[in-house]
Design a protein around this motif. Structure first.
Motif, PDB file in Angstrom:
ATOM      1  N   LEU A 130      43.628  37.335  37.394  1.00 14.29           N
ATOM      2  CA  LEU A 130      43.052  38.499  38.075  1.00 14.29           C
ATOM      3  C   LEU A 130      42.879  38.226  39.565  1.00 14.29           C
ATOM      4  CD1 LEU A 130      40.420  39.588  35.416  1.00 14.29           C
ATOM      5  CD2 LEU A 130      42.570  40.739  35.977  1.00 14.29           C
ATOM      6  N   ASP A 131      42.447  37.011  39.906  1.00  6.43           N
ATOM      7  CA  ASP A 131      42.317  36.641  41.319  1.00  6.43           C
ATOM      8  C   ASP A 131      43.673  36.692  42.015  1.00  6.43           C
ATOM      9  OD1 ASP A 131      39.599  36.259  41.016  1.00  6.43           O
ATOM     10  OD2 ASP A 131      39.731  34.063  40.924  1.00  6.43           O
ATOM     11  N   ARG A 132      44.718  36.188  41.346  1.00  4.09           N
ATOM     12  CA  ARG A 132      46.065  36.200  41.906  1.00  4.09           C
ATOM     13  C   ARG A 132      46.529  37.644  42.141  1.00  4.09           C
ATOM     14  NH1 ARG A 132      50.828  37.373  40.598  1.00  4.09           N
ATOM     15  NH2 ARG A 132      50.360  37.748  38.419  1.00  4.09           N
ATOM     16  N   CYS A 133      46.266  38.508  41.168  1.00  2.00           N
ATOM     17  CA  CYS A 133      46.660  39.913  41.300  1.00  2.00           C
ATOM     18  C   CYS A 133      45.970  40.568  42.488  1.00  2.00           C
ATOM     19  CB  CYS A 133      46.338  40.687  40.030  1.00  2.00           C
ATOM     20  SG  CYS A 133      47.409  40.305  38.650  1.00  2.00           S
ATOM     21  N   GLN A 134      44.687  40.288  42.673  1.00  3.55           N
ATOM     22  CA  GLN A 134      43.965  40.876  43.810  1.00  3.55           C
ATOM     23  C   GLN A 134      44.491  40.341  45.134  1.00  3.55           C
ATOM     24  OE1 GLN A 134      39.791  42.441  43.564  1.00  3.55           O
ATOM     25  NE2 GLN A 134      39.594  40.551  42.384  1.00  3.55           N
ATOM     26  N   THR A 135      44.852  39.066  45.161  1.00  4.81           N
ATOM     27  CA  THR A 135      45.400  38.488  46.383  1.00  4.81           C
ATOM     28  C   THR A 135      46.710  39.162  46.751  1.00  4.81           C
ATOM     29  OG1 THR A 135      44.346  36.362  45.958  1.00  4.81           O
ATOM     30  CG2 THR A 135      46.235  36.346  47.448  1.00  4.81           C
ATOM     31  N   GLU A 136      47.533  39.435  45.742  1.00  2.01           N
ATOM     32  CA  GLU A 136      48.844  40.030  45.976  1.00  2.01           C
ATOM     33  C   GLU A 136      48.785  41.539  46.200  1.00  2.01           C
ATOM     34  OE1 GLU A 136      51.361  38.914  42.722  1.00  2.01           O
ATOM     35  OE2 GLU A 136      51.331  36.793  43.266  1.00  2.01           O
ATOM     36  N   SER A 137      47.855  42.227  45.503  1.00  2.72           N
ATOM     37  CA  SER A 137      47.871  43.696  45.500  1.00  2.72           C
ATOM     38  C   SER A 137      46.663  44.343  46.160  1.00  2.72           C
ATOM     39  CB  SER A 137      47.960  44.201  44.050  1.00  2.72           C
ATOM     40  OG  SER A 137      49.099  43.674  43.421  1.00  2.72           O
ATOM     41  N   GLY A 138      45.724  43.564  46.592  1.00  2.00           N
ATOM     42  CA  GLY A 138      44.526  44.128  47.206  1.00  2.00           C
ATOM     43  C   GLY A 138      43.381  44.230  46.216  1.00  2.00           C
ATOM     44  N   THR A 139      42.229  44.545  46.736  1.00  2.00           N
ATOM     45  CA  THR A 139      41.012  44.623  45.942  1.00  2.00           C
ATOM     46  C   THR A 139      41.123  45.685  44.865  1.00  2.00           C
ATOM     47  OG1 THR A 139      39.764  43.947  47.879  1.00  2.00           O
ATOM     48  CG2 THR A 139      38.502  44.923  46.093  1.00  2.00           C
ATOM     49  N   PHE A 140      40.600  45.385  43.680  1.00  2.00           N
ATOM     50  CA  PHE A 140      40.609  46.320  42.571  1.00  2.00           C
ATOM     51  C   PHE A 140      39.676  47.499  42.854  1.00  2.00           C
ATOM     52  CE2 PHE A 140      41.399  42.549  39.547  1.00  2.00           C
ATOM     53  CZ  PHE A 140      42.775  42.691  39.645  1.00  2.00           C
ATOM     54  N   THR A 141      40.030  48.656  42.299  1.00  2.00           N
ATOM     55  CA  THR A 141      39.131  49.809  42.342  1.00  2.00           C
ATOM     56  C   THR A 141      37.987  49.552  41.370  1.00  2.00           C
ATOM     57  OG1 THR A 141      40.259  50.967  40.551  1.00  2.00           O
ATOM     58  CG2 THR A 141      41.076  51.366  42.807  1.00  2.00           C
ATOM     59  N   ASP A 142      36.947  50.376  41.427  1.00  2.00           N
ATOM     60  CA  ASP A 142      35.827  50.227  40.491  1.00  2.00           C
ATOM     61  C   ASP A 142      36.313  50.342  39.047  1.00  2.00           C
ATOM     62  OD1 ASP A 142      34.059  49.858  42.563  1.00  2.00           O
ATOM     63  OD2 ASP A 142      33.309  51.931  42.537  1.00  2.00           O
ATOM     64  N   GLU A 143      37.210  51.283  38.780  1.00  2.00           N
ATOM     65  CA  GLU A 143      37.741  51.466  37.430  1.00  2.00           C
ATOM     66  C   GLU A 143      38.527  50.235  36.982  1.00  2.00           C
ATOM     67  OE1 GLU A 143      40.918  54.276  35.029  1.00  2.00           O
ATOM     68  OE2 GLU A 143      39.965  55.063  36.834  1.00  2.00           O
TER      69      GLU A 143
END
Length: 81
Positions: free
Chosen positions: A47-60
Motif C-alpha cells: 500500500l505504501d508503494r502504491c501511494q508513492t507511485e500513484s499519490g495519496t489515497f482518497t478517504d474511500e
C-alpha cells in the motif's frame, strides 16, 4: 508440509498460561499469529508503494485499505465509506 526449524523464545509467564488455556498447540498458535502479522506487513508495504507511485489515497480508498489490513470484508468497508 512446510519446513520448520526449532527456535527458543521468551514470553511472559502470564501470556504463556493464557495461550495454553486456549490451545494445546502453542507453536501452531504463535505461528498463525506471526503469519497474520507478516501478511499485514507485506500488504502495508504494498500500500505504501502504491501511494508513492500513484499519490495519496482518497478517504474511500483508505477505508478499503484499512479493511484489507484488518481483515474485514469488502461489504464492511463499503458501509464505512
Amino acid at each position: 508440509m512446510a519446513k520448520t526449524k526449532k527456535v527458543t523464545i521468551t514470553l511472559p509467564a502470564e501470556l504463556l498460561e493464557s495461550m495454553k488455556a486456549h490451545t494445546d498447540n502453542v507453536s501452531g498458535y504463535i505461528t498463525e499469529l506471526v503469519e497474520q502479522a507478516e501478511r499485514r506487513r507485506l500488504l502495508r508495504d504494498e500500500l505504501d508503494r502504491c501511494q508513492t507511485e500513484s499519490g495519496t489515497f482518497t478517504d474511500e480508498e483508505m477505508t478499503k485499505a484499512r479493511a484489507m489490513l484488518h481483515g474485514t470484508g469488502a461489504e464492511e468497508a463499503d458501509r464505512a465509506a
